[in-house]
Design a protein around this motif. Structure first.
Motif, PDB file in Angstrom:
ATOM      1  N   MET A   1       0.738  -1.162  -0.017  1.00  0.00           N
ATOM      2  CA  MET A   1      -0.045   0.015  -0.008  1.00  0.00           C
ATOM      3  C   MET A   1       0.908   1.170  -0.041  1.00  0.00           C
ATOM      4  O   MET A   1       1.910   1.434   0.646  1.00  0.00           O
ATOM      5  CB  MET A   1      -0.851  -0.007   1.159  1.00  0.00           C
ATOM      6  N   THR A   2       0.568   2.082  -0.721  1.00  0.00           N
ATOM      7  CA  THR A   2       1.214   3.454  -0.983  1.00  0.00           C
ATOM      8  C   THR A   2       1.292   4.429   0.540  1.00  0.00           C
ATOM      9  O   THR A   2       0.123   4.316   0.914  1.00  0.00           O
ATOM     10  CB  THR A   2       0.924   4.349  -2.106  1.00  0.00           C
ATOM     11  N   GLU A   3       2.496   4.727   0.908  1.00  0.00           N
ATOM     12  CA  GLU A   3       2.431   5.621   1.955  1.00  0.00           C
ATOM     13  C   GLU A   3       2.104   6.977   1.656  1.00  0.00           C
ATOM     14  O   GLU A   3       3.385   7.427   0.842  1.00  0.00           O
ATOM     15  CB  GLU A   3       3.579   5.269   2.915  1.00  0.00           C
ATOM     16  N   LEU A   4       1.017   7.755   1.869  1.00  0.00           N
ATOM     17  CA  LEU A   4       0.915   9.150   1.621  1.00  0.00           C
ATOM     18  C   LEU A   4       1.512   9.902   2.679  1.00  0.00           C
ATOM     19  O   LEU A   4       1.389   9.622   3.977  1.00  0.00           O
ATOM     20  CB  LEU A   4      -0.563   9.458   1.310  1.00  0.00           C
ATOM     21  N   PRO A   5       2.277  11.063   2.367  1.00  0.00           N
ATOM     22  CA  PRO A   5       2.481  12.333   3.382  1.00  0.00           C
ATOM     23  C   PRO A   5       1.149  12.679   4.027  1.00  0.00           C
ATOM     24  O   PRO A   5       0.080  12.705   3.472  1.00  0.00           O
ATOM     25  CB  PRO A   5       3.228  13.088   2.671  1.00  0.00           C
ATOM     26  N   TYR A 136       0.342  16.475  -4.650  1.00  0.00           N
ATOM     27  CA  TYR A 136      -0.743  15.412  -4.523  1.00  0.00           C
ATOM     28  C   TYR A 136      -2.101  15.954  -4.316  1.00  0.00           C
ATOM     29  O   TYR A 136      -2.216  16.787  -3.382  1.00  0.00           O
ATOM     30  CB  TYR A 136      -0.268  14.591  -3.287  1.00  0.00           C
TER      31      TYR A 136
END
Length: 349
Positions: A1-5, A136
């Protein structure tokens, strides 16, 4: 899973003369929204107006607003409901959300005219519709248009303004073999010139106050150009079709005087709200057709294909590129029409 800031760097207009590059929270995406990592954003005239005047026409800033609607990038996290493109897909953005609004009638096949239509980075309604000038952004999957692999993202940053030009040329009808006058050779006027060349126009004559934009227009297919101050020469063009893309009443006057009897004037540049001087008596006695052109609909898909296969040549419009950290310098450059065409903000590394 992509880790988002937790936060993302964005370009926010707080009021007239108050433009800030600041960190803002990255909220969870809705189920029908994809998280897009923006690569490039083109500075539009409306962005400049929000910065300089705190308003674009009748759309007045009442709260801080994230700017930007000419954006391209890659899907970082696809929409949870399974709609839209997958992770890693290069995309352009159709920034409109049509809607019935107050129920005022409009042609259903022209959703750009729907009274409740919202647009990314617009203060037309309150709460405002935030734009996409951020590293983003969460965007509805329905707004995303997949870009062909052969279309570089930097060139694809022209998709939205080129769609405006494509729509305007469509409003003119058949341009093949016609003599055309394009009044105003900023980015939209220059892109109109490029689309006209693609569509088989005959002779294309362009005008502007500055030589730089005229040189760009000639690169994109204009046969000759005239300084906007040469009223007699413009009146002598005798064009079958005129495009007004300067957004000034003087430009509209030039388009009316430059049109042949029975010709058509396509009004693309958005004039300030309220009453404007206009040569209506001349339009009447020459039986001119004055046609409005506002944004676009599905023309964006044709533009993407034309930019990808090379039938639409528009790279000359791109004159400057700045990192998002240098946004103020980018906006200063973009507002100087004598030395810039389309100015891009770069959000990636």
């Amino acid at each position: 899973m992509t880790e988002l800031p937790a936060t993302t760097l964005g370009v926010v207009a707080h009021g007239a003369g108050d433009l800030r590059v600041e960190h803002m929270p990255l909220v969870p995406a809705g189920t029908d929204e994809a998280v897009v990592e923006i690569a490039y954003g083109g500075i539009c005239g409306s962005d400049l107006h929000y910065w300089q005047h705190g308003a674009a026409g009748e759309s007045i800033l009442r709260a801080p607003m994230l700017l930007g609607h000419e954006v391209v990038g890659r899907v970082l996290v696809p929409a949870a409901d399974g709609t839209g493109p997958g992770a890693g897909t290069a995309v352009a953005v159709h920034p409109a959300t049509p809607g019935p609004g107050n129920g005022t009638r409009y042609p259903l096949d022209r959703p750009n005219l729907s009274p409740g239509c919202t647009y990314l980075g617009s203060a037309a309604r309150f709460p405002h519709t935030d734009g996409a000038f951020a590293r983003y952004v969460n965007l509805p999957a329905r707004m995303l248009r997949v870009l062909p692999e052969e279309l570089p993202l930097r060139r694809a940053a022209l998709v939205e303004p080129a769609a405006v030009a494509w729509h305007a040329v469509s409003r003119a009808g058949d341009v093949r073999g016609k003599r055309i006058l394009v009044v105003g050779s900023g980015p939209i006027g220059a892109l109109i010139t490029a689309v006209l060349r693609t569509r088989g126009a005959g002779e294309i004559i362009t005008t502007d106050r500055h030589e730089g934009p005229l040189a760009i227009a000639r690169t994109l297919g204009a046969d000759r150009s005239l300084p906007a101050t040469e009223a007699d020469a413009i009146a002598g063009v005798d064009a079958d079709i005129c495009f007004e893309s300067s957004g000034s009443y003087r430009g509209l006057m030039s388009a009316v005087t430059g049109a042949t009897r029975g010709g058509r004037v396509v009004m693309v540049g958005l004039l300030p709200s309220g009453e404007q001087p206009a040569l209506i008596s001349l339009a009447i006695t020459r039986e001119l057709e004055l046609v409005g052109s506002f944004r676009f609909n599905d023309e964006i898909d044709e533009v993407i294909a034309a930019l990808a296969d090379g039938s639409l040549q528009a790279d000359a419009v791109l004159t400057h590129e700045f990192a998002v950290e240098d946004t103020l310098a980018a906006f200063e450059t973009a507002r100087d029409a004598s030395r810039s065409g389309k100015v891009l903000l770069r959000f990636g590394d």
